[in-house]
Motif scaffolding. Structure first.
Motif, short mmCIF file in Angstrom:
data_model
loop_
_atom_site.label_atom_id
_atom_site.label_comp_id
_atom_site.label_asym_id
_atom_site.label_seq_id
_atom_site.Cartn_x
_atom_site.Cartn_y
_atom_site.Cartn_z
N GLY A 1 121.74 -74.03 42.23
CA GLY A 1 120.33 -74.36 42.29
C GLY A 1 119.60 -73.94 41.05
O GLY A 1 120.17 -73.32 40.14
N LEU B 1 114.51 -79.42 36.20
CA LEU B 1 115.07 -80.08 37.38
C LEU B 1 114.61 -81.53 37.42
O LEU B 1 113.42 -81.82 37.44
N LEU C 1 119.67 -82.81 40.38
CA LEU C 1 119.85 -82.78 41.83
C LEU C 1 121.16 -83.45 42.25
O LEU C 1 121.84 -82.99 43.18
N TYR D 1 123.92 -81.02 41.65
CA TYR D 1 123.99 -80.03 42.73
C TYR D 1 124.58 -80.64 44.00
O TYR D 1 125.40 -80.00 44.67
N ILE E 1 122.27 -73.24 48.71
CA ILE E 1 121.44 -73.71 47.61
C ILE E 1 120.62 -72.52 47.12
O ILE E 1 119.88 -71.90 47.88
N ILE F 1 116.45 -70.50 44.47
CA ILE F 1 115.32 -71.41 44.34
C ILE F 1 114.06 -70.68 44.79
O ILE F 1 114.15 -69.64 45.44
N CYS G 1 109.78 -78.35 42.31
CA CYS G 1 111.20 -78.00 42.20
C CYS G 1 111.70 -77.36 43.50
O CYS G 1 112.77 -77.70 44.01
N GLN H 1 114.50 -78.97 46.29
CA GLN H 1 115.74 -78.28 46.64
C GLN H 1 115.79 -77.87 48.11
O GLN H 1 116.86 -77.84 48.71
#
Length: 254
Positions: free
Chosen positions: A61, A70, A75, A78, A90, A93, A110, A114
């Motif tokens: 993350g 990001l 993404l 990830y 994750i 964050i 962001c 996430q």
């Protein structure tokens, strides 16, 4: 055996002795670690480390400091990394308003994206929250299906009570050993044992008597021992509970 629920052993600070540290962890009673990414590069390193050592698991993350980088492509990276069974969360964050090098709106976007990825993949999250308590709580309330841990906890007792009510865990670092750690101590004394995680956040946050030095997972027992003193229970009680908690949160059965 202890579970260090938040490390950055992929960090360049360990390039000279990473293998030695990881090779000796069991001699210090550390059986598992969660190595946590902060951006795309460190997330890839975290997964590589987890693939190399069977007792290491990975989180991927973008930290709020990396929020501006990001995008859709990151993404997707990830999402792809999360297909690896060594990836169990994750993170890290969240929100950090201490310096505000990244504008709040960008951090919030962001974090939101996430959290949505975690909801989609049904993974827990590792949250970094600093001086952003109200916004952080508001955002996780928007994703009631997502749970996880507020690591290196710096919030109030009232916020901790709400997190427990919402089904979250709280992680403590070496800060709980500091003489000026009033809030962390108060929360550690009150928190239900089944909601506590211990961590080093290495290479940062070394506990006393190593404060100010490079931290690593060998020191996580000192965090557990301090929590045991604060709660007036045997150290083995904290060791067992926090390990079970981390294994439960991250879905680790082996």
């Amino acid at each position: 055996m202890y579970f260090d629920s938040h490390t950055h052993l992929d960090d360049r600070a360990f390039d000279a002795d990473r293998e030695e540290i990881l090779g000796n962890l069991k001699h210090y009673g550390v059986g598992w670690i969660m190595n946590v990414g902060c951006d795309e590069e460190s997330s890839r390193r975290s997964v590589a480390l987890a693939e190399q050592y069977p007792f290491v698991y990975a989180a991927v993350g973008s930290h709020p400091d990396a929020a501006a980088a990001l995008d859709d492509k990151t993404l997707e990276v990830y999402r792809g990394l999360c297909a690896n069974p060594r990836v169990r969360a994750i993170g890290e964050i969240g929100l950090d308003y201490h310096y505000e090098d990244v504008p709040r709106k960008i951090q919030q976007r962001c974090f939101e994206r996430q959290l949505a990825l975690a909801a989609e993949l049904k993974l827990p999250v590792i949250v970094h929250e600093r001086e952003a308590h109200e916004d952080g709580m508001a955002m996780i309330r928007n994703f009631p299906q997502v749970h996880g841990v507020f690591h290196c906890y710096s919030g109030s007792l009232e916020q901790a009570k709400e997190l427990v009510r919402l089904g979250w865990y709280i992680g403590f670092t070496g800060v709980v050993t500091f003489k000026n750690a009033r809030k962390a101590v108060q929360v550690a004394q009150w928190l239900p044992l089944e909601r506590i995680l211990i961590e080093t956040d290495s290479p940062y946050m070394a506990p006393e008597p190593y404060r100010g030095r490079r931290n690593d997972s060998r020191y996580v027992p000192l965090v557990a021992q301090q929590i045991a003193r604060l709660r007036e229970v045997p150290p083995q009680t904290v060791e067992q509970a926090t390990t079970e908690n981390a294994r439960r949160l991250f879905g680790i059965t082996e």
